[in-house]
Every structure is written in structure tokens, then in C-alpha cells.
Design a protein around this motif. Sequence first.
Motif, PDB file in Angstrom:
ATOM      1  N   PRO A 183       0.837  -1.212   0.000  1.00 19.18           N
ATOM      2  CA  PRO A 183       0.000   0.000   0.000  1.00 19.18           C
ATOM      3  C   PRO A 183       0.875   1.266   0.000  1.00 19.18           C
ATOM      4  N   LYS A 214      -1.620   9.426   7.888  1.00 22.97           N
ATOM      5  CA  LYS A 214      -1.859   8.530   9.017  1.00 22.97           C
ATOM      6  C   LYS A 214      -2.567   7.233   8.628  1.00 22.97           C
ATOM      7  N   PHE A 215      -2.380   6.256   9.492  1.00 21.28           N
ATOM      8  CA  PHE A 215      -3.106   4.978   9.375  1.00 21.28           C
ATOM      9  C   PHE A 215      -4.289   4.997  10.336  1.00 21.28           C
ATOM     10  N   GLY A 216      -5.457   4.612   9.835  1.00 22.30           N
ATOM     11  CA  GLY A 216      -6.609   4.538  10.735  1.00 22.30           C
ATOM     12  C   GLY A 216      -7.343   3.225  10.655  1.00 22.30           C
ATOM     13  N   CYS A 217      -7.431   2.640   9.459  1.00 21.89           N
ATOM     14  CA  CYS A 217      -8.212   1.405   9.335  1.00 21.89           C
ATOM     15  C   CYS A 217      -7.627   0.432   8.323  1.00 21.89           C
ATOM     16  N   HIS A 231      -8.474   0.001   5.273  1.00 25.04           N
ATOM     17  CA  HIS A 231      -9.421  -0.522   4.274  1.00 25.04           C
ATOM     18  C   HIS A 231     -10.321   0.537   3.660  1.00 25.04           C
ATOM     19  N   PHE A 249     -12.031   2.900   5.063  1.00 23.04           N
ATOM     20  CA  PHE A 249     -13.244   3.279   5.814  1.00 23.04           C
ATOM     21  C   PHE A 249     -13.128   4.637   6.509  1.00 23.04           C
ATOM     22  N   CYS A 250     -11.903   5.127   6.744  1.00 24.98           N
ATOM     23  CA  CYS A 250     -11.789   6.250   7.685  1.00 24.98           C
ATOM     24  C   CYS A 250     -11.174   7.535   7.120  1.00 24.98           C
ATOM     25  N   SER A 252      -8.113   8.618   7.140  1.00 31.56           N
ATOM     26  CA  SER A 252      -6.918   9.160   7.814  1.00 31.56           C
ATOM     27  C   SER A 252      -5.714   9.215   6.885  1.00 31.56           C
ATOM     28  N   MET A 265     -17.036  15.130   2.902  1.00 33.29           N
ATOM     29  CA  MET A 265     -16.195  14.837   4.063  1.00 33.29           C
ATOM     30  C   MET A 265     -16.669  13.587   4.816  1.00 33.29           C
ATOM     31  N   ALA A 266     -17.736  12.952   4.342  1.00 30.11           N
ATOM     32  CA  ALA A 266     -18.330  11.840   5.105  1.00 30.11           C
ATOM     33  C   ALA A 266     -17.457  10.589   5.121  1.00 30.11           C
ATOM     34  N   ILE A 299     -13.460   9.849   9.108  1.00 26.80           N
ATOM     35  CA  ILE A 299     -13.932   9.747  10.494  1.00 26.80           C
ATOM     36  C   ILE A 299     -13.059  10.614  11.399  1.00 26.80           C
ATOM     37  N   ARG A 333     -12.804  10.547  15.406  1.00 27.85           N
ATOM     38  CA  ARG A 333     -13.303   9.931  16.632  1.00 27.85           C
ATOM     39  C   ARG A 333     -13.503  10.978  17.723  1.00 27.85           C
TER      40      ARG A 333
END
Lengths: 150, 761
Positions: free
Chosen positions: A20, A35-38, A40, A42-43, A45, A126-127, A130, A132
Amino acid sequence: MITLVVNGREQHWDGDPSLPLLWFIRDEMGLTGTKFGCGHGFCGSCTVHLEGIAVRSCSTTLAEAAGKRITTIEGLDPAGNHPVQKAWREVNVPQCGYCQSGQIMQASSLIARNPHPSHEEIREAMAGNICRCGCYQRIETAVHLATTGA
Amino acid sequence: MFDNRIENVSRRGVLRGLGVTAGLVLAVPVMSRRGMAAYSTGADKMPHGTVNDPKVFVSIAPDGVVTIIAARSEMGTGVRTSLPMIVADEMEANWEMVKVQQAPGDEVKYGNQDTDGSRSTRHFLIPMRQIGASARTMLEAAAAKRWNVPVSEVKAAHHEVIHVGSGQKLGYGDLADDAAAQPVPDVATLRLKDPKDFRYMGKGQIGIVDLHDITTGRAMYGIDTRLPGMKYAVIARPPVTGGKVVSFDPSDALKVSGVEQVIQVQGWPWPSKFQPLGGVAVIARNTGAAIKGRDALKIVWDDGPNASYDSVAYRKELEDASRKPGEVVRNNGDVDSAMKSAAKVIVGEYYLPHLAHASMETPVATAQVADGKAEVWAPVQSPQGTRDDIAKTLGISPENVTVNVTLLGGGFGRKSKCDFVLEAVLLSKAVGAPVKVQWTREDDIHNDFVHTVSAERIEAGLDKSGKVIAWRHRSVAPTIMSTFAAGAKHQAPFELGMGLVDLPFDIPNIRCENPEAAAYTRIGWFRSVSNIPRAFAVQTMVAEIAHATGRDQKEMLLELIGPARIVDIGPTVKDFWDYGEPVGSYPIDAGRLRRVVELVAERGQWGRQVPKGHGLGIAVHRSFVSYIATIVEVAVDGKGKLTIPRVDTAIDCGTFVNPERIQSQVEGAAIMGLSLAKYGEITFKNGRVVQKNFDDFKLARIDEGPMVTNIHIMPNGPDVPPSGAGEPGLPPFAPALCNAIFAATGKRIRSLPIGKQLQSA
Ligand code: FES
Ligand code: FES
């Protein structure tokens, strides 16, 4: 051998082409703003620009990035003064800040294509990102500010 | 407005000044400074209390840059800004000339560093003011000496000291060396600033210190540590808590490009506090290769004692237990006979599932272990605890362990538990090189110290006039203590004190019970902890009673709270835990609880007309010794889809330092509350967590968030002790939302998450 351009500089990779882009940027190049967040998609980041369009670097392989121009948060503006970055500071958007590179890369991609997004369009674009900590209201305000100066 | 970059200020040159000489540590509790503080706190009961020595916390460089130590961990609350800002304000430093430096784990030197429990401002406001005032006093004394004038003729302001008579000035940089040579003043002689002279405190006009770095990608989180020769590791951990490796075949993993080694990681028998779960680690040249290598591992597991944990069956167990008497933890009056005499009894049964913390930055840590020493870089909420645990795990002394605290990409209680740091330490030792251990999101969701799961059952007995005369609340939930001691089945005082035994209602007959519940996985504290289920149950029950008696919900709430008074919970509560604070300073104050309800009702226009399909709900809760009330307006469409036009929250957190960050915490709490209300659920099947990532452990996104969030902060004078702001916003949100859903649809939500419940409505 894969060649790609990151923040204006040519990079080469002769390892696993399925790696990746995220881990190439972070671990091999040492640009840790992304950054790493998920892992896959989904997020958001890990969002970077590929030929100017926001993509998820965790779900983009080096093979897919071959020959492409990539921009990371470090390369968005030489002085860190892209209108989106300035607006982010004006509104004091971040809490922990971890998602914000991705948010800023997503927002800057949005306004490059749609200089005057409505609130609905901001929320829609922007949806995929994520936060948190829940900075959403300020993110929306800041994107709006970046596009209107108000 | 919030860009506080100080790039124009030279940071070169060795820092000299106050911090150079070996500091004298004054670990004297705030309690003993009654002359200074209008209140006492529980700070001295925390390990290592507080330190108020300016030589530890402040240094001044010749160019005038003031470096202030931040000893608490930054996970998004703004503490790295707010506490140094207090010092800067008291010492008359200009904020543009302040640099903040993060302390490593060292509580003997810095005082308690355990950043949780919403304690930072309430325990450190006074020590930080004393540090600033001491530094100012030393600068003034140094200038007076230089000019050979009495100290009464000089005054520090705006980063310089002025001789009032002559108008001469000396900058802080010029005075650094001389000030450092001054004795640290006795705290009893310190003059704290008059609040009307505050430049930063209470104003909320400065941005967070890391703002520029965050917006340019330069802020350093745990994940961002890079050391020469560092290896990247991911670990395959037992799929069931308490399981272990039987055998493994690394051959395919070792064939993956970039993978260098596969090694087994030691695990500890369950429960083991924060020790690693064990498993098999893949060491690689980058994280992507390590993940791919792990996918190729073949491992045979022994699932251990928790292999049959099943959330469906467990829910039934908890609910059954909630219908039978349990250990009485509070008793006022005679609930049994009052219930019998009641004209009407209303029963509410509520269920709230496990939750994962899911901080945006997953657990991650980098360690370098060599020559009997360990150094780590990690996003930890508890750096001294981490240091001690590393020392114990490696069998070395804490003096040989350095814990560098990075920024935390969210914490919420997860990063108080240092299992991920211990993994990095063990692997670095085994590999003989620096190692970064990266948790994937799946690792995070599968191996969390999950928020407890609970059944809350409340019975309310009403007399003929509709007045509540009896209240029985049974709360059944596996305890956090089960992570520390095998077989713990009852909630500890600190859990019972979170919304159960501290019920602030004016009801003559109250009984709280805590039937037993066994734990089958690692239970840990999650932002606001047991307040989440307790506030949900109590505040939903209030709305149910209001509905059953045809009353306005807010009026019902105020009636139950009763008149303004200090609430006496009676003598039957053993070891009452008031968030670790002395009850004298932080009593349960029904008046303050009423006032936040009244404030939010007024500002949030309670009772306003809303369109069809919309509804208003209200909830109030005291937690972390703060008082918070929330009104949610919800709209539910024909398909059961929720939108939130407006949220209003009123918070009374005593005297406050940085209202702008209080606001951001409460805004964020509404989003976290929305996530847990709509989607939040970790379930187990065959001992394994069912959810994997953000596709099935969903979080609220921007397009679901409130259109408007208004935060109303109760103005308080400096004598009202400061209280929590990071956690208290969370508990009232879900019940206010669900009460609003009832108002909109007539559908009562008694079990979270809401999930598909509205689709059948
Ligand atoms: S890390 Fe790429 S979308 Fe989450
Ligand atoms: S600011 Fe913490 S995740 Fe967005």
C-alpha cells in the motif's frame, strides 16, 4: 522498478508492487504526516492526492501509483498556508489532531474541484473521513471559511 | 486567530535559566496550601501528588523563549495547552514566546501524570498557578537586585520586568540567569494574580500549541516515531482473551517480501492487568510487509477458559440477575414497603453493550532495549505506570527505563493500559534492534479492554398524586477489577460512584443493588466509564415517569432533583467514591444540578414548537464532579433515519481555564454519544469479538452530526473548585437523544445501540 513522484520528487521502489502507498510514504520515505486509521478505506486518515484527487493511500498499491504524482500533507503548501490549513487554524479545529491530515487533504481536494461547496456538499464530501474526537462541526465551519473567507 | 507559531523566535542556544539547576521538588499536596486555595482536592491522594517547583517546570533561554513542561498526556483535551497557559499567565509571559515541552514519565519529578479521570485542571490549576507566580517572583527579585532597588518598586508584565519609578525595563531573557539564582519563594508568601488581570485564563482565545504542526503533518504521534535500524512488527494475538499459541508455522510468512523474522511473544495467564496477550510477531522492513506476512501465518491456538463467551447468552444472564435481589450498595428508608404501598410501579429495563475505544490512532509503540536499559516512545496516558510495568516485565529498575510521551491520536482510556508498549519492549529485546509494534484496526477492535456491558433495571413507585416515593436501581455489569484480579464479580466503589449510589434525587426510599456478574474478557475504563449506562437508565426512567404521569420531562426532572441542597446519600454507602475528591469541596450539589437544567432549558428553548417528526429530549448527569445537561432535537423520517437539527448542552465545571477547549470537548462528546447511541456495540461469539473494523463497528460521520451544537458554560468565580470537562459531556447525550426519539416517534429505546430499532417503528 516502480517510479512515482511524491511532493514533486521522483521516488523508486523495487519491492513488492502490492505494498500500500501508505506504508511506502510513511515507512520507506519517512513522511509521517499521512496517518493509518483502518487500512481498508473506511476512515480517510490516510488521504493523499493522486493527480490532484483525494485517494485513500491505504487502499492504493504502489503498482496503482506507478507513474503518478502524489501529494501528501507535507507537500500541500510549502509554508503550510493553504487556505484550508489557514482556516483550520482560524477555527482551532483539531482535538487530538490525528485525523486532521486526512481531513485537510480531503477538504483541499473538494475545494479544488468545487470552489464554493454548499453545507450539504461539504458534509457529503467529508463523510468518508472519520474523526473519533468529533470535530465535525468545526471541520464544516473551516471548509466553509476556506471557500468564502467568512 | 489561533496560529501561535513561534518560528520567528530563535529556539537555538542552550536553554539556560530556571530549569538548569537541579530542581528542588516540592511534592507538597495542595491541601497544605489552604492559604492559597479556596478549596482542597484529591490531588494529594494520587500517586506522587503534585509538584509546584518552578525549577522543574520552567526554563528561560537568553533569547527570552520560555519553555514550560507539560507533564500530562495530550489526547485531544487541550491539556498541553491549558496547563502551560496557566503558568504563562501567572508569570506574565507572552504566549507567543512560550514553548511547551513534553515530560517523560517521571512522577517523582513532575507529580502525578496519570492522565485520566478528567482530573488535569482540577488537580493542577493551583500548582500551575504557584509555579507561574514563583517564576514571576524570582524574575522580579532578579531585576530588583540588578537595579539595586526594593522589589516593591518592580513589576513583571508582558515578558519583562519594569522599574516603576524610572520606567527601566529588563526582558525575561536578560534576567534568565539571575532569576535562576534566586531562591524559590515559599508558597505561603506568593501573590497570585487577581483574576481580573488574567490575560489567558478563562478567555479561550489561544489556539492549541500543536495547531500548526497538526495542520502541516508535522505533529508527532506514537505512530510517527522512527529510529535508525528500526524494525516494524505486527502481532497475531490469541482470538480469545486468555488463549495461547499451541504451535505455528512461519514458513509462508517468511516468504513474503520484506518480512525478516517471525517470533513468538510471551503472554500472561488471564487476567493479567496490562500484560501482553502473547501471540506470534512478524518483523519486517515496513508495516505493510509485516501485515502481509501475518496474513500468511499458520497458527494453532488453545482458546483457553473464555472460549464460550457469547453476548446473546450473557445478556440473558445479566437481565436475569437484574430481576433478583443483589448486594445492597445504598439503602435509604424502606423501599420494599414503599413499593407495596405505591399506587403505581413503573419498571424500566435497560441494556447497554460492550464498546471499543477505537481511538483514531490504534495502539502503537516503539522500543529500544539494549544494555540493560529500555527507552520507549509511546502514546500513553500513564507514562509512570508504563515505566513501572516495563521495569517489572524486563526485571530492571525503573531508573533504567525512559518513557517518552508522544502526542496521542485519541485515548479515551485505552492508552492508560500499556500492553502494546510491553509488546514493543519484549520484541526489541528479542530482536536486538529498535522495534515499532503497530496494531491494525482489527487488532484494536478484537483485543481492546472493552467498556463493560450492563443491564440496568429501575423500579419507581409512585403515590396517588404521581409523586415518586420509592426507587430501586439494580445495576449488573462485569467489573473493571476483573482485569486485575481473577474472579472479581462486584463493581468497585469507583464504579458504583458513577451514577448509581450518588443518585441525586429527593426520594425518601432509595435502594441501589449490585448483583454479581462474571467477566469473560478484558474490561477497562472507557471515557466516562459506568456513567454511560447509569445516566442512560436513570434519565430514560425519568422520561418514562414523566410520560406515564402526563408531566413535562424537565419539570419531572426538577421535581426528582428536589430543592437546592447538598445531597446526603446516607450512611449505607460503603467507601463512597466521589471521583477521588474530598466531599467537602465537591459535594453532590442539587442546586448546581438544577441550575444546569434550567440554563439548558432557557438557552436551548425547551418546550419550543418543533416540526412534525421532530422531538426534544433532555437529560442531566453529574460526573467527574461536574454538572451537565443536554437537550437534543431529533428528526426521524418515515424510514427511521435520524437527523439532529440541534443540540444544546450546559456545563458547570466550576472555575475554568480554557473555555474554548471545554467547548470542543463537549462538542466532541455529542459525536461520541451519537456513535454509541446509534451503532456502538462489541459482541462476542465463541469467545471472539464479532466486529472487525469501521464497516461493522460504525462511528458517526460528519453528515450525521448535529447541524448546530451550542455549548453554554456556567460562569463561576475562582472559588468554585474546578471539575472535569473531558468526560462529563458524554453520559447525558444518549438518553437525551433517545428521549427526543420518543417525543418524535413514540418509540422508547431501552437498549443500545438504536441500530435498526426505528425501522420497525
Ligand atoms: S487508513 Fe486508509 S481509509 Fe482508513
Ligand atoms: S481530532 Fe482526534 S480523531 Fe479527529
